[in-house]
Write an enzyme that holds these catalytic residues in place. Sequence first.
Site, PDB file in Angstrom:
ATOM      1  N   ASP A   1       0.792  -1.236  -0.008  1.00 20.91           N
ATOM      2  CA  ASP A   1      -0.039   0.158   0.110  1.00 20.91           C
ATOM      3  C   ASP A   1       0.816   0.995  -0.199  1.00 20.91           C
ATOM      4  OD1 ASP A   1      -2.350   1.700   0.348  1.00 20.91           O
ATOM      5  OD2 ASP A   1      -3.097  -0.040   1.166  1.00 20.91           O
TER       6      ASP A   1
ATOM      7  N   HIS B   1      -2.958   3.061  -4.690  1.00 23.02           N
ATOM      8  CA  HIS B   1      -2.321   2.425  -3.382  1.00 23.02           C
ATOM      9  C   HIS B   1      -0.801   1.845  -3.745  1.00 23.02           C
ATOM     10  CE1 HIS B   1      -5.505   3.479  -0.949  1.00 23.02           C
ATOM     11  NE2 HIS B   1      -6.381   2.624  -1.738  1.00 23.02           N
TER      12      HIS B   1
ATOM     13  N   GLU C   1      -9.799   2.515  -5.397  1.00 23.42           N
ATOM     14  CA  GLU C   1      -9.314   3.971  -5.408  1.00 23.42           C
ATOM     15  C   GLU C   1      -8.156   4.204  -6.174  1.00 23.42           C
ATOM     16  OE1 GLU C   1     -10.746   4.212  -0.601  1.00 23.42           O
ATOM     17  OE2 GLU C   1      -8.923   3.374  -0.977  1.00 23.42           O
TER      18      GLU C   1
HETATM   19  C1  ACM Z   1     -11.050  -0.687   0.308  1.00 23.65           C
HETATM   20  O1  ACM Z   1     -11.726  -0.626   1.584  1.00 23.65           O
HETATM   21  N1  ACM Z   1     -10.562   0.481   0.002  1.00 23.65           N
HETATM   22  C2  ACM Z   1     -10.801  -1.771  -0.460  1.00 23.65           C
END
Ligand code: ACM
Length: 540
Positions: free
Chosen positions: A202, A275, A338
Amino acid sequence: MKKITAIIAALLFTLNMMASEKKATVDLIPVPVHCKVGKGTFTFSPKTEICLTTDNPEMRNAIAILSERLERSAGIQLNVTANAKGAQVIVCWLNPAIPHKEGYKLHVTPHRIEVAAATPAGIFYAMQSIRQLLPATIDKDSLSAGVKWSVPCVEIEDYPRYPYRGLMLDVCRHFFPVSFVKKYIDYLAYHKMNRFHWHLTDDQGWRIEIKKYPKLTEVSAFRDRTLIGHYSDKPRRWDMTHYGGYYTQDEIREVIAYAQKRFVTIIPEIEMPGHAEAALAAYPNLSCSGGPFELVGDWGIRKDIYCTREETFQFVQDVLSEVAELFPAPYIHIGGDEAPKLRWSRCFACQERIKKEGLKDEHELQSYFIRRMEDFLQTKGKRIIGWDEILEGGLAPNATVMSWRGTEGGIAAARQHHDVIMTPLQSVYLDHYQGKQADEPLAIGGFTPLSKTYDFDPTPASLKPDEAAHILGVQGNLWTEYIATEAYAEYMAFPRAAAIAETAWSPQANKDFNAFLNRLNLLLSHYDAMGLRYSRSFQK
Ligand code: ACM
Ligand code: ZN
């Protein structure tokens, strides 16, 4: 006066009935499919034998945990035999005719326990049931004296509702050592769950050693500061401690072997295209802008993601090759959530890619990215799982969708005949508050009390049967932005994870929140014996 006596008599009769009704079942979590309580008990002693009608390493694994518990807590060494003639014996049969691969039949009588299952996994789950039926001190790591090691006579037929019963752990926002990861896997298996989703990369840290790219652990695994307090606090405060860690490939192999012995499959997650800022800090050439970047210690969505230049694909494929080699699971989770499209919309290389591949927009570019990964992983014999954003711009042909922003993504995917794992944040996000905010330690937000987690049904009523068949199961997610310690991780996960386990295993018709709460008392006494630091917020 007579009237009062009659009322009291009636009340006592009712209470008595309730008590005997209670005895008609046993307090297992997850609640079994069928269960009938008999008379008497089976008591373990140093003379107790366990007979394996098939003796192989998997069967040895299936009985190992119960054997270890009995040895450590009761001082009883179970004698493994090949014949079922002993005076006090547990007989384990493999019966391929049993239709549910992970199911089991358990018949306890005063001198004999019969266990039958189609696979060693079923035998393992029967052993977990016996463990829960034993006095809770079975789960202590020291010898308990003066305990009668008995289980009630009972007849159980049991099998899971879903094949995918999981928990996720984010080791990026905060790092958890191998010892805790193993503990988490123990907890999963104890609840008859079988998938551990390991969120390994991440923005705030890269946690898996990749031999070809040593800077991923030298640079990307450590940050220089971490946010204290909530993301929305003003002004922000920072802990300036150098923080991080990673797992070597040897450690990862060790954890995989540990999980296999508990019939748990590990699904590794390597996030892309978003991420990814920890990786970009070490290899800024993989970004659209070229950087420089440093590891971030706060939370949220980052604008900088992997560029779609060929160089990036080479990198992620190299990484995925090592990951595919390490992990035996048929799936690799490639993230997909995201990923803001701002940088791609301004990047010459990404716009060229859109033109060259005849794509409509940046969403289709993300879809192209994910499809390429699916094609590549297919050559390694693996399939992909992605968060529900992978629906945008078109699903890759064989992708499994993890529905997290609600159940809508899962419903859409199932309607396209794609497999789905339900992890909606409203019900099964374990980083949400589980009690009134004022009474709880700092969390990300939300309000997901135990009852709400329990009441979630992973199969939406709106799906037709052939679509519903694509719901593989359910998973609880433990994101760790605000969870810096092992004790707090356990507090946030339990007992909500027990509710998820029951949802994943037990038939919907057997589920009842009040009955679950009654059965939970026994489970909590086992947690106490294990030293599991769960939350009691559900009692407030
Ligand atoms: C997430 O909670 N962004 C998968
Ligand atoms: Zn780019």
